[in-house]
Design a protein around this motif. Structure first.
Motif, PDB file in Angstrom:
ATOM      1  N   PRO A  15      45.806  49.204  44.284  1.00 37.56           N
ATOM      2  CA  PRO A  15      46.814  48.469  43.516  1.00 37.56           C
ATOM      3  C   PRO A  15      47.793  49.377  42.774  1.00 37.56           C
ATOM      4  CG  PRO A  15      44.665  47.510  43.147  1.00 37.56           C
ATOM      5  CD  PRO A  15      44.456  48.779  43.909  1.00 37.56           C
ATOM      6  N   LEU A  16      47.308  50.527  42.318  1.00 36.11           N
ATOM      7  CA  LEU A  16      48.187  51.445  41.611  1.00 36.11           C
ATOM      8  C   LEU A  16      49.262  52.000  42.535  1.00 36.11           C
ATOM      9  CD1 LEU A  16      48.817  53.091  39.041  1.00 36.11           C
ATOM     10  CD2 LEU A  16      47.288  54.833  39.959  1.00 36.11           C
ATOM     11  N   LEU A  69      51.332  38.916  44.847  1.00 36.37           N
ATOM     12  CA  LEU A  69      50.289  39.678  45.535  1.00 36.37           C
ATOM     13  C   LEU A  69      49.829  40.880  44.711  1.00 36.37           C
ATOM     14  CD1 LEU A  69      51.607  39.523  49.190  1.00 36.37           C
ATOM     15  CD2 LEU A  69      49.488  38.538  48.336  1.00 36.37           C
ATOM     16  N   LEU A  70      50.758  41.545  44.055  1.00 38.84           N
ATOM     17  CA  LEU A  70      50.369  42.672  43.206  1.00 38.84           C
ATOM     18  C   LEU A  70      49.535  42.210  42.025  1.00 38.84           C
ATOM     19  CD1 LEU A  70      53.605  44.820  43.189  1.00 38.84           C
ATOM     20  CD2 LEU A  70      51.428  45.377  44.265  1.00 38.84           C
ATOM     21  N   LEU A  75      44.127  41.578  39.519  1.00 35.57           N
ATOM     22  CA  LEU A  75      43.212  40.656  38.857  1.00 35.57           C
ATOM     23  C   LEU A  75      41.906  40.422  39.605  1.00 35.57           C
ATOM     24  CD1 LEU A  75      45.662  37.972  37.459  1.00 35.57           C
ATOM     25  CD2 LEU A  75      44.554  39.854  36.252  1.00 35.57           C
ATOM     26  N   LEU A  76      41.822  40.886  40.851  1.00 30.67           N
ATOM     27  CA  LEU A  76      40.548  40.751  41.562  1.00 30.67           C
ATOM     28  C   LEU A  76      39.469  41.547  40.821  1.00 30.67           C
ATOM     29  CD1 LEU A  76      41.481  40.996  45.332  1.00 30.67           C
ATOM     30  CD2 LEU A  76      40.253  39.143  44.239  1.00 30.67           C
ATOM     31  N   PRO A  77      38.262  41.020  40.767  1.00 32.95           N
ATOM     32  CA  PRO A  77      37.202  41.739  40.057  1.00 32.95           C
ATOM     33  C   PRO A  77      36.952  43.118  40.667  1.00 32.95           C
ATOM     34  CG  PRO A  77      36.511  39.507  40.557  1.00 32.95           C
ATOM     35  CD  PRO A  77      37.812  39.727  41.266  1.00 32.95           C
ATOM     36  N   ASN A  78      36.619  44.043  39.826  1.00 31.30           N
ATOM     37  CA  ASN A  78      36.424  45.424  40.257  1.00 31.30           C
ATOM     38  C   ASN A  78      34.977  45.631  40.708  1.00 31.30           C
ATOM     39  OD1 ASN A  78      37.197  47.982  40.777  1.00 31.30           O
ATOM     40  ND2 ASN A  78      37.255  48.657  38.655  1.00 31.30           N
ATOM     41  N   HIS A  79      34.575  44.871  41.722  1.00 34.31           N
ATOM     42  CA  HIS A  79      33.238  44.977  42.295  1.00 34.31           C
ATOM     43  C   HIS A  79      33.354  45.479  43.719  1.00 34.31           C
ATOM     44  CE1 HIS A  79      31.516  42.956  38.887  1.00 34.31           C
ATOM     45  NE2 HIS A  79      32.338  41.926  39.047  1.00 34.31           N
ATOM     46  N   ALA A  85      39.276  43.119  50.034  1.00 34.21           N
ATOM     47  CA  ALA A  85      40.273  42.118  49.653  1.00 34.21           C
ATOM     48  C   ALA A  85      41.301  42.713  48.694  1.00 34.21           C
ATOM     49  CB  ALA A  85      39.592  40.922  49.005  1.00 34.21           C
ATOM     50  N   ARG A  86      40.833  43.563  47.817  1.00 35.46           N
ATOM     51  CA  ARG A  86      41.741  44.209  46.857  1.00 35.46           C
ATOM     52  C   ARG A  86      42.726  45.126  47.566  1.00 35.46           C
ATOM     53  NH1 ARG A  86      40.702  45.029  41.178  1.00 35.46           N
ATOM     54  NH2 ARG A  86      41.680  46.932  40.470  1.00 35.46           N
ATOM     55  N   ARG A  87      42.230  45.917  48.507  1.00 33.48           N
ATOM     56  CA  ARG A  87      43.107  46.807  49.272  1.00 33.48           C
ATOM     57  C   ARG A  87      44.077  46.027  50.140  1.00 33.48           C
ATOM     58  NH1 ARG A  87      38.680  49.613  51.303  1.00 33.48           N
ATOM     59  NH2 ARG A  87      37.893  50.841  49.600  1.00 33.48           N
TER      60      ARG A  87
END
Length: 109
Positions: A15-16, A69-70, A75-79, A85-87
């Motif tokens: 995300p960064l 989308l960003l 906001l997706l959990p950091n698990h 899904a985050r990527r």
């Protein structure tokens, strides 16, 4: 720093990086997308109006979908189970501005 903290730090890199890239690509996409109708005047005889319609749709997606989308990627959990899904969400946020830039540069002169 323990392993858990280092692992969590590497999860937020997608995300960064996509946020930084979107901040750089967004103004370029808006500039080129805004100038595309003027470039379309020169190629009206060659039938480039479908390309202009796609550019306009991609420009709308750049303004609407990219920030959403960003935000979803951040906001997706950091698990660990949300890593893919985050990527995917983070990197798919770059598709609308990239498509505007590439389609605009592909218009005939």
């Amino acid at each position: 720093m323990n392993d858990r903290t280092a692992d969590e730090a590497t999860r937020s890199t997608a995300p960064l990086w996509s946020t930084v890239t979107a901040i750089l690509l967004g103004p370029i996409a808006l500039l080129l997308g805004g100038l595309a109708p003027m470039a379309g005047d020169a190629c009206a005889a060659q039938g480039c109006s479908p390309a202009l319609a796609v550019i306009s749709g991609s420009l709308l997606a750049t303004c609407a979908a990219t920030p959403v989308l960003l935000l979803a990627a951040w906001l997706l959990p950091n698990h660990r189970r949300f890593d893919k899904a985050r990527r995917a969400t983070a990197w798919s946020a770059l598709l609308p501005p990239l498509s505007v830039i590439l389609l605009t540069l592909g218009l005939p002169l």
